[in-house]
Design a protein around this motif. Structure first.
Motif, PDB file in Angstrom:
ATOM      1  N   VAL A 209       0.883  -1.164   0.000  1.00  0.00           N
ATOM      2  CA  VAL A 209       0.000   0.000   0.000  1.00  0.00           C
ATOM      3  C   VAL A 209       0.920   1.214   0.000  1.00  0.00           C
ATOM      4  O   VAL A 209       1.787   1.338   0.867  1.00  0.00           O
ATOM      5  CB  VAL A 209      -0.909   0.031   1.249  1.00  0.00           C
ATOM      6  N   PHE A 210       0.753   2.078  -0.983  1.00  0.00           N
ATOM      7  CA  PHE A 210       1.672   3.209  -1.063  1.00  0.00           C
ATOM      8  C   PHE A 210       0.924   4.500  -1.340  1.00  0.00           C
ATOM      9  O   PHE A 210      -0.166   4.505  -1.911  1.00  0.00           O
ATOM     10  CB  PHE A 210       2.747   2.978  -2.130  1.00  0.00           C
ATOM     11  N   GLY A 211       1.547   5.596  -0.887  1.00  0.00           N
ATOM     12  CA  GLY A 211       0.986   6.919  -1.107  1.00  0.00           C
ATOM     13  C   GLY A 211       1.974   7.783  -1.860  1.00  0.00           C
ATOM     14  O   GLY A 211       3.187   7.719  -1.609  1.00  0.00           O
ATOM     15  N   ILE A 212       1.482   8.590  -2.786  1.00  0.00           N
ATOM     16  CA  ILE A 212       2.314   9.463  -3.611  1.00  0.00           C
ATOM     17  C   ILE A 212       1.916  10.898  -3.343  1.00  0.00           C
ATOM     18  O   ILE A 212       0.732  11.243  -3.344  1.00  0.00           O
ATOM     19  CB  ILE A 212       2.146   9.142  -5.106  1.00  0.00           C
ATOM     20  N   SER A 213       2.901  11.744  -3.139  1.00  0.00           N
ATOM     21  CA  SER A 213       2.623  13.146  -2.845  1.00  0.00           C
ATOM     22  C   SER A 213       2.009  13.831  -4.054  1.00  0.00           C
ATOM     23  O   SER A 213       2.204  13.401  -5.191  1.00  0.00           O
ATOM     24  CB  SER A 213       3.922  13.868  -2.455  1.00  0.00           C
ATOM     25  N   PRO A 214       1.234  14.908  -3.855  1.00  0.00           N
ATOM     26  CA  PRO A 214       0.617  15.622  -4.994  1.00  0.00           C
ATOM     27  C   PRO A 214       1.629  16.116  -6.013  1.00  0.00           C
ATOM     28  O   PRO A 214       1.313  16.214  -7.198  1.00  0.00           O
ATOM     29  CB  PRO A 214      -0.110  16.792  -4.320  1.00  0.00           C
ATOM     30  N   THR A 215       2.856  16.421  -5.565  1.00  0.00           N
ATOM     31  CA  THR A 215       3.888  16.907  -6.483  1.00  0.00           C
ATOM     32  C   THR A 215       4.704  15.780  -7.099  1.00  0.00           C
ATOM     33  O   THR A 215       5.615  16.044  -7.886  1.00  0.00           O
ATOM     34  CB  THR A 215       4.842  17.846  -5.727  1.00  0.00           C
ATOM     35  N   ARG A 216       4.396  14.532  -6.730  1.00  0.00           N
ATOM     36  CA  ARG A 216       5.107  13.355  -7.222  1.00  0.00           C
ATOM     37  C   ARG A 216       6.592  13.383  -6.845  1.00  0.00           C
ATOM     38  O   ARG A 216       7.431  12.808  -7.538  1.00  0.00           O
ATOM     39  CB  ARG A 216       4.972  13.227  -8.747  1.00  0.00           C
ATOM     40  N   GLU A 217       6.910  14.017  -5.726  1.00  0.00           N
ATOM     41  CA  GLU A 217       8.306  14.121  -5.300  1.00  0.00           C
ATOM     42  C   GLU A 217       8.670  13.119  -4.213  1.00  0.00           C
ATOM     43  O   GLU A 217       9.848  12.868  -3.977  1.00  0.00           O
ATOM     44  CB  GLU A 217       8.601  15.537  -4.799  1.00  0.00           C
ATOM     45  N   ALA A 218       7.662  12.552  -3.521  1.00  0.00           N
ATOM     46  CA  ALA A 218       7.949  11.648  -2.408  1.00  0.00           C
ATOM     47  C   ALA A 218       6.915  10.522  -2.387  1.00  0.00           C
ATOM     48  O   ALA A 218       5.796  10.672  -2.884  1.00  0.00           O
ATOM     49  CB  ALA A 218       7.945  12.401  -1.085  1.00  0.00           C
ATOM     50  N   VAL A 219       7.316   9.388  -1.787  1.00  0.00           N
ATOM     51  CA  VAL A 219       6.465   8.207  -1.695  1.00  0.00           C
ATOM     52  C   VAL A 219       6.598   7.615  -0.299  1.00  0.00           C
ATOM     53  O   VAL A 219       7.698   7.575   0.269  1.00  0.00           O
ATOM     54  CB  VAL A 219       6.870   7.144  -2.737  1.00  0.00           C
ATOM     55  N   VAL A 220       5.471   7.153   0.268  1.00  0.00           N
ATOM     56  CA  VAL A 220       5.507   6.366   1.498  1.00  0.00           C
ATOM     57  C   VAL A 220       4.874   5.011   1.200  1.00  0.00           C
ATOM     58  O   VAL A 220       3.924   4.918   0.412  1.00  0.00           O
ATOM     59  CB  VAL A 220       4.769   7.070   2.660  1.00  0.00           C
ATOM     60  N   VAL A 221       5.414   3.945   1.824  1.00  0.00           N
ATOM     61  CA  VAL A 221       5.015   2.588   1.471  1.00  0.00           C
ATOM     62  C   VAL A 221       4.811   1.761   2.732  1.00  0.00           C
ATOM     63  O   VAL A 221       5.612   1.824   3.672  1.00  0.00           O
ATOM     64  CB  VAL A 221       6.092   1.915   0.588  1.00  0.00           C
ATOM     65  N   LEU A 222       3.738   0.963   2.738  1.00  0.00           N
ATOM     66  CA  LEU A 222       3.477  -0.022   3.789  1.00  0.00           C
ATOM     67  C   LEU A 222       3.630  -1.412   3.178  1.00  0.00           C
ATOM     68  O   LEU A 222       2.977  -1.735   2.190  1.00  0.00           O
ATOM     69  CB  LEU A 222       2.060   0.149   4.342  1.00  0.00           C
ATOM     70  N   GLU A 223       4.495  -2.245   3.781  1.00  0.00           N
ATOM     71  CA  GLU A 223       4.732  -3.604   3.308  1.00  0.00           C
ATOM     72  C   GLU A 223       4.782  -4.557   4.494  1.00  0.00           C
ATOM     73  O   GLU A 223       5.107  -4.150   5.619  1.00  0.00           O
ATOM     74  CB  GLU A 223       6.046  -3.693   2.529  1.00  0.00           C
TER      75      GLU A 223
END
Length: 625
Positions: free
Chosen positions: A416-430
């Motif tokens: 499950v991952f989230g992408i910032s509105p500017t597409r500059e950063a990502v957070v991921v749950l694994e």
């Protein structure tokens, strides 16, 4: 291929080509110092099926005078008939002066043509099990089986199979009945239902055949499903994957030759120019699809099932495509599949002329069939986790996690991952794996992934032991600075990571810190509020419309979608007892609250996590493949 044109060559005219050799009157002549082409102009000609470089009006000057040349080039100099003998090979310099890069082009094309010949000599010509015709095949039966087994493991890992033994057994039984009549019996057929929401079906070359739960939701009776399974058996029986493999490999080699020719001789040298060399691949695929439709209907007839099920399903598929895309279109030049509407018309015509008698059924009636599929998930089931207002909730694993506000959150089987509105950063749950020691999990991750930690820290997050590390980790884009936290929860270790795709890491430090700290157990209110959509079959009342039925039953589908899923028109008046498929929202019951082996149709899938499959992200087009 290049077409050969006959050329009239004047035999008395001296000719020079590529410095291969020459004859001179009464003597063997070595190339002379200072010999050079004078005047004239070059042009490409076609001789004997190959491209040649013709030189007109060239004079070779030297101590012995000038040799006039006004004809078409050839590989030797033709002198008067008397006292002629072969001369030794002239130096490469002369050839380069006369022909420039054309000699290099010839050598390169010759090498590529040798490669083509070697490949074609290695081809195994096999008989098509369906048509009996000889066909070009590179892939052996053993290679098909090996590819099939490897791909089957990937399908299960990436898409997942629904955990419903009763429904899975039904689909397999129906498929095996059809496979008994397959013209190809040297493979073992396997039939499965994949956890995919789009209507789709596909076959692997060695006999593994899959239909999606979305496809089951779209079908209306057993004959439709049987014809779909027969279509996929047809792909395996006709060895379409092996044919496709041979075509792609051959085109790859020919395109390589063409590109070399284009580089040396210009666009006119290209044997397979640009897009003109491509359509054979796409047209061939459309031919395969139509052939598989026909095989599927033949298998239905031989099994004792109505072949018209192919046409009615394809009409439903066309309606679904129209609903999703907003229009129906005809087949395009580069489409890999014929349009469902065209295939439906062809299948209806084919069914009309086929003679058949009903002699096989598993479901006793259409009503029985609909009851077999009732309860399927409409969309991802809650057992895969749900996302509500940026928060991920998993009832079976008893945790929730908040993603940053306004970030785009995707729930896939891998993570499950989230992408910032500017597409500059990502957070991921694994899901990292089993265990209760987050520091040990972090060290094992560093060894396996060759990660380097610059700083580490022990944490306690909502009563759960955790370990945080900051450093560089390898990614497909190269080594990247990351902030990773491991959390131990109920015998499992979860890995929560933050990556910067571009920009400064410090700009995201606060996000990467707050993201894992939002991890906690579900509250009772949150657990009770988790709902999911399930397929239900309800009976209509006399004279009731679909709109009225939807209002009465709490149907979540829109009117047009309800009509398409039931293969009817929206304004049709219903009769008493008509069975209509609808989608309803129901409270989710975690697996631990249900009897053992409770199937998906009655409410749950197998519990899955972000690491073992937190949803279905496959975006396949809604076609039979």
């Amino acid at each position: 291929m290049w077409a050969a044109r006959p050329r009239r060559v004047r035999r008395s005219t001296p000719l020079i080509q590529r410095g291969v050799g020459r004859r001179q009157r009464g003597r063997s002549a070595e190339p002379e110092e200072g010999c050079r082409p004078v005047g004239g102009k070059g042009s490409h000609r076609r001789l004997g099926g190959l491209r040649r470089f013709a030189i007109r009006g060239v004079r070779a000057e030297g101590r012995h005078g000038t040799l006039p040349a006004d004809g078409v080039s050839d590989s030797f100099v033709r002198p008067p008939r008397r006292s002629a003998k072969l001369s030794p090979m002239p130096s490469p310099d002369l050839a380069c002066q006369v022909l420039g890069s054309s000699a290099q082009w010839y050598r390169r094309v010759r090498e590529e043509l040798c490669l083509v010949i070697a490949v074609l000599l290695a081809v195994s010509c096999a008989s098509n099990p369906v048509t009996g015709e000889r066909q070009m095949i590179f892939m052996s039966v053993e290679a098909e089986r090996r590819i099939d087994e490897e791909a089957a493991k990937q399908v299960e890992a990436q898409l997942g199979l629904i955990e419903d033994p009763e429904l899975s057994a039904y689909v397999n039984e129906l498929g095996q009945a059809l496979a008994k009549n397959s013209p190809r019996q040297n493979v073992r057929y396997h039939f499965h239902v994949v956890a995919m929401d789009e209507p789709n079906a596909f076959a692997l070359p060695g006999g593994h055949i899959y239909v999606s739960r979305g496809l089951l939701t779209l079908t209306q009776n057993e004959s439709e499903l049987a014809n779909v399974l027969g279509h996929e058996i047809g792909h395996v029986a006709a060895r379409h994957a092996a044919q496709r493999d041979a075509l792609m490999k051959t085109m790859s080699v020919l395109n390589t030759v063409a590109m070399i020719g284009a580089a040396a001789g210009g666009a006119r040298s290209t044997g397979v120019p640009g897009p003109v060399g491509q359509p054979a691949i796409y047209t061939f695929s459309q031919k395969q699809e139509r052939e598989a439709d026909g095989i599927g209907q033949d298998l239905a007839v031989m099994t004792g099932i109505d072949p018209m099920g192919m046409a009615t399903f394809l009409r439903g598929l066309d309606g679904y495509t129209r609903l999703r895309q907003g229009f129906t279109r005809d087949t395009g030049y580069f489409d890999t599949h014929p349009a469902a509407r065209e295939r439906a018309a062809e299948a209806a015509t084919a069914a009309e002329v086929r003679q058949w008698e009903e002699s096989f059924r598993i479901a006793e009636s259409s009503s029985d069939y609909l009851q077999r599929i009732s309860g399927l998930s409409v969309g991802p089931p809650a057992s895969e986790g749900v996302i509500e207002n940026g928060r991920f909730l998993h009832a079976d694993l008893d945790f929730t996690l908040r993603f940053p506000q306004r970030w785009e959150v995707q729930n896939t089987r891998a993570a499950v991952f989230g992408i910032s509105p500017t597409r500059e950063a990502v957070v991921v749950l694994e899901l990292d794996g089993d265990g209760d020691d987050p520091e040990a999990a972090a060290m094992a991750f560093a060894r396996k992934e060759n990660a380097t930690f610059e700083s580490t820290q022990h944490l306690n997050i909502s009563g759960q032991e955790a370990f945080r590390a900051r450093g560089t980790v390898p990614t497909p884009a190269g080594r990247t600075l990351a902030d990773v936290t491991w959390i131990a929860h109920d015998g499992l270790i979860y890995r929560l990571s933050g990556f910067v795709l571009k920009g400064d890491y410090e700009d995201w430090d606060g996000v990467f810190l707050s993201f894992p700290r939002s991890f906690r157990r579900l509250s009772e209110a949150e657990r009770a509020g988790i709902v999911e959509q399930r397929l239900r079959v309800v009976e209509a009342r006399e004279g009731e419309t679909l709109a009225e039925l939807s209002d009465r039953t709490g149907n979540m589908w829109e009117l047009n979608e309800t009509a398409i899923m039931n293969h009817m028109r929206p304004g049709r008046a219903l009769s008493q007892g008509d069975e209509i498929k609808i989608a309803v929202r129901v409270p989710y019951r975690p697996a631990r609250e249900l009897p053992d082996a409770e199937p998906e149709r009655r409410g749950v899938d197998r519990p899955r996590t972000a690491g073992s499959g937190a949803g279905d992200s496959h975006a396949a087009d809604s076609q039979l493949q």
